[in-house]
Design an enzyme around this catalytic site. Structure first.
Site, PDB file in Angstrom:
ATOM      1  N   HIS A   1       6.624 -43.093  -8.006  1.00 55.32           N
ATOM      2  CA  HIS A   1       6.897 -44.230  -8.893  1.00 55.32           C
ATOM      3  C   HIS A   1       7.506 -45.380  -8.071  1.00 55.32           C
ATOM      4  CE1 HIS A   1       6.836 -41.795 -12.847  1.00 55.32           C
ATOM      5  NE2 HIS A   1       6.392 -41.016 -11.873  1.00 55.32           N
TER       6      HIS A   1
ATOM      7  N   GLN B   1       2.840 -42.115   5.452  1.00 51.69           N
ATOM      8  CA  GLN B   1       1.449 -41.760   5.125  1.00 51.69           C
ATOM      9  C   GLN B   1       0.450 -42.893   5.353  1.00 51.69           C
ATOM     10  OE1 GLN B   1       0.477 -38.953   1.986  1.00 51.69           O
ATOM     11  NE2 GLN B   1      -0.685 -40.544   0.948  1.00 51.69           N
TER      12      GLN B   1
ATOM     13  N   HIS C   1      -3.729 -33.819  -2.884  1.00 54.49           N
ATOM     14  CA  HIS C   1      -3.536 -33.359  -4.268  1.00 54.49           C
ATOM     15  C   HIS C   1      -4.031 -34.424  -5.255  1.00 54.49           C
ATOM     16  CE1 HIS C   1      -0.399 -36.254  -3.864  1.00 54.49           C
ATOM     17  NE2 HIS C   1       0.260 -35.912  -4.940  1.00 54.49           N
TER      18      HIS C   1
ATOM     19  N   ASN D   1      -1.187 -42.680  -5.911  1.00 51.01           N
ATOM     20  CA  ASN D   1      -0.869 -43.486  -4.727  1.00 51.01           C
ATOM     21  C   ASN D   1      -1.683 -43.010  -3.534  1.00 51.01           C
ATOM     22  OD1 ASN D   1       1.361 -45.243  -5.713  1.00 51.01           O
ATOM     23  ND2 ASN D   1       2.230 -43.239  -6.189  1.00 51.01           N
ATOM     24  N   SER D   2      -1.762 -41.699  -3.364  1.00 50.68           N
ATOM     25  CA  SER D   2      -2.542 -41.162  -2.243  1.00 50.68           C
ATOM     26  C   SER D   2      -4.011 -41.552  -2.380  1.00 50.68           C
ATOM     27  CB  SER D   2      -2.404 -39.638  -2.173  1.00 50.68           C
ATOM     28  OG  SER D   2      -1.059 -39.310  -1.873  1.00 50.68           O
TER      29      SER D   2
ATOM     30  N   GLU E   1      -4.332 -45.209  -1.528  1.00 55.33           N
ATOM     31  CA  GLU E   1      -4.106 -45.421  -0.099  1.00 55.33           C
ATOM     32  C   GLU E   1      -5.319 -44.972   0.714  1.00 55.33           C
ATOM     33  OE1 GLU E   1       0.683 -44.874  -0.803  1.00 55.33           O
ATOM     34  OE2 GLU E   1      -0.385 -43.308   0.269  1.00 55.33           O
TER      35      GLU E   1
HETATM   36  N1  UDP Z   1       4.009 -40.072   1.159  1.00 43.13           N
HETATM   37  C1  UDP Z   1       4.549 -40.440   2.386  1.00 43.13           C
HETATM   38  N2  UDP Z   1       4.709 -39.467   3.320  1.00 43.13           N
HETATM   39  C2  UDP Z   1       4.353 -38.175   3.126  1.00 43.13           C
HETATM   40  C3  UDP Z   1       3.776 -37.818   1.889  1.00 43.13           C
HETATM   41  C4  UDP Z   1       3.617 -38.802   0.922  1.00 43.13           C
HETATM   42  O1  UDP Z   1       4.869 -41.605   2.631  1.00 43.13           O
HETATM   43  O2  UDP Z   1       4.559 -37.374   4.041  1.00 43.13           O
HETATM   44  C5  UDP Z   1       3.883 -41.127   0.121  1.00 43.13           C
HETATM   45  C6  UDP Z   1       2.436 -41.491  -0.108  1.00 43.13           C
HETATM   46  O3  UDP Z   1       2.045 -42.500   0.814  1.00 43.13           O
HETATM   47  C7  UDP Z   1       2.446 -41.950  -1.554  1.00 43.13           C
HETATM   48  C8  UDP Z   1       3.589 -41.176  -2.193  1.00 43.13           C
HETATM   49  O4  UDP Z   1       4.362 -40.635  -1.123  1.00 43.13           O
HETATM   50  O5  UDP Z   1       2.713 -43.347  -1.628  1.00 43.13           O
HETATM   51  C9  UDP Z   1       3.116 -40.024  -3.025  1.00 43.13           C
HETATM   52  O6  UDP Z   1       2.584 -40.525  -4.209  1.00 43.13           O
HETATM   53  P1  UDP Z   1       1.364 -39.840  -4.946  1.00 43.13           P
HETATM   54  O7  UDP Z   1       1.105 -40.618  -6.186  1.00 43.13           O
HETATM   55  O8  UDP Z   1       0.220 -39.688  -4.036  1.00 43.13           O
HETATM   56  O9  UDP Z   1       1.856 -38.374  -5.274  1.00 43.13           O
HETATM   57  P2  UDP Z   1       3.199 -37.775  -5.947  1.00 43.13           P
HETATM   58  O10 UDP Z   1       4.167 -37.614  -4.845  1.00 43.13           O
HETATM   59  O11 UDP Z   1       3.658 -38.755  -6.996  1.00 43.13           O
HETATM   60  O12 UDP Z   1       2.729 -36.483  -6.492  1.00 43.13           O
END
Ligand code: UDP
Length: 472
Positions: free
Chosen positions: A18, A345, A360, A364-365, A368
């Site tokens: 978020h 990431q 998963h 955001n992933s 990205e």
């Molecule tokens: N992320 C990161 N480093 C990591 C793993 C995840 O910076 O080692 C960031 C990723 O770039 C994304 C966020 O954490 O912006 C994860 O958001 P996402 O909606 O993909 O999944 P959630 O964590 O909410 O399940």
């Protein structure tokens, strides 16, 4: 005379998935639109974002964005799903969060910097009521795909029995569900909270989505114009879903990413993963990450480890501390694989050696990977991820979804098969790579000056300037 600088207060739930899109929006509003921006999340997350503050709850000016945290009653350790009582937390979040955000609005007003618009994410629909009580307009910022928003919207506006009946049918995995303006979906493609059993501890989350939509319906009833929902997507990506909801104005302003360093809740691993990536051939590395929340099961981590080893492909794997099960044999000296606790990431996905993202499918992933032009193997775990996986595979053709076994685990053989489809020499990988390049270019175009999302965000900000009071 210089036009008055708008002031936005962005309020978000204290989770990485978020915080990131809201922080990106904050920076974008400040940079491209010259607005003043205050970001607010719960105290526990604020402390993790700024670990070196002398007084941990202090206001911080971080580049162009000011940070003022609100209290959700869990200031010390933060709320942990599965550990704390979720009903107690949600009630604290609402009552303490409301009064805390209200004081922030009054404090900013008192110092001559009144807020012109509150932007809030889901789980915090009460922020709209707080804004209204303080005479400030508000807008919801939806941080999942428009398709998922439309599914929830339809569910709570007349389609719940159609969806429930399809999910309870004899063959729920292949029964299709047709909702207005959306592609045909199967039960397994729906957000998991729609198919959850009522006695599941996460069943309460569905009521949060209902609250979010009820709040928008109330706004609709109170105003002559349609309430605005900003969406972290772009017009070309989800054209149909964006027009699926008649009573609201869905404004795509994404994919929002900023190049500045993140403010992560997790400590970056210091294993030198970027240097390690430099040593690998172009497009050869598989990046594996299941985000910040999913509790990846022991069997799944074992299958990933063995699948990656068997594949012979180099891999960089983010395995958070709480997913490092006893007995899992991670070798620090494995030349072909590097396992880290947390990485930057977007930096990793932008590296030319990364050729595939086993994800998963958090939104955001997903976004990205689109922006960085990296194809995906989807292994959705819960919430919106199954829908995101089906969008990537079927609507955009930028990845494949792995098939799980009866226990919900993606086996090592299936992982290898998916990697071959995406990274191998066959037709499918050529097709996927072509689509990835196409969507990467469209995403970049949408966000660049003059692009659809760029213009939408501008219009939104100008709308606040001209007629802010109508956007309650
Ligand atoms: N992320 C990161 N480093 C990591 C793993 C995840 O910076 O080692 C960031 C990723 O770039 C994304 C966020 O954490 O912006 C994860 O958001 P996402 O909606 O993909 O999944 P959630 O964590 O909410 O399940």
């Amino acid at each position: 005379m210089e036009p008055k600088k708008q002031h936005f207060l962005l309020v978000t739930y204290p989770a990485q998935g978020h915080i990131n899109p809201v922080l990106h929006l904050a920076r974008r509003l400040a940079a491209a639109n010259g607005a003043a921006v205050t970001f607010s999340t719960a105290v526990s997350a604020h402390r993790r974002m700024f670990p070196s503050l002398a007084a941990p709850d202090d206001e911080v000016q971080d580049g162009p964005v000011a940070h003022i945290p609100f209290s959700d009653g869990f200031d010390e350790e933060g709320f942990v799903w599965g550990t704390h009582d979720v009903h107690h937390y949600l009630s604290q979040l609402r009552t303490l969060g409301s009064s805390s955000v209200s004081s922030i609005l009054q404090r900013l007003h008192g110092r001559g910097s009144p807020v012109d618009c509150v932007v809030y994410t889901f789980f915090l629909p009460w922020a709209a009521d707080v804004a209204r009580a303080n005479g400030v307009p508000s807008a919801q910022y939806w941080i999942q795909p428009a398709t998922v928003f439309a599914i929830y919207y339809h569910y709570f506006h007349g389609y719940s029995s159609l969806i429930t009946t399809a999910c309870n049918s004899e063959d729920p995995m292949s029964t299709t569900i047709d909702l207005p303006c959306l592609p045909s979906l199967r039960a397994r493609d729906l957000p998991s909270f729609l198919t959850i059993q009522p006695d599941d501890p996460y069943a309460v989350v569905l009521s949060l989505f209902k609250d979010t939509l009820d709040t928008l319906d109330r706004k609709c009833a109170l105003s002559s114009s349609k309430p605005i929902v900003l969406m972290n997507t772009f017009a070309e990506l989800e054209e149909d879903a964006l027009s699926a909801v008649e009573g609201l104005t869905l404004i795509p302003i994404g994919p929002i990413l900023s190049s500045d360093a993140g403010r992560d809740l997790f400590k970056l691993d210091e294993k030198g993963y970027m240097v390690w990536l430099d040593s690998k051939p172009r497009g050869s590395v598989v990046y594996v990450s299941f985000g910040s929340m999913a509790a990846v099961r022991k069997e799944q981590t074992e299958e990933i480890l063995n699948g990656m080893k068997d594949s012979g492909r180099p891999y960089l794997w983010v395995l958070r501390r709480e997913c490092r099960w006893e007995g899992l044999e991670l070798q620090d000296d494995d030349e072909n694989g590097l396992v880290v606790e947390w990485c930057s990431q977007v930096e990793v996905l932008s590296h030319p050696s990364v050729g595939c993202f086993v994800t998963h499918c958090g939104w955001n992933s997903t976004v990205e990977s689109l922006v960085c032009g990296v194809p995906t193997v989807g292994v959705p775990q819960w919430t919106d991820q199954a829908t995101n996986a089906v969008l990537a595979e079927k609507s955009w053709g930028t990845g494949v979804r792995g098939e799980v076994n009866g226990e919900g685990v993606l086996g090592r053989e299936e992982l290898k098969r998916c990697l071959d489809l995406v990274m191998g020499e066959g037709e499918s990988s050529v097709r996927i790579k072509r689509n990835v390049e196409l969507w990467r270019d469209k995403a970049t175009e949408a966000m660049s000056a003059g692009g659809s999302s760029y213009q939408n965000l501008r219009k939104f900000v100008d709308g606040i300037t001209k007629s802010g009071q109508t956007i309650f």
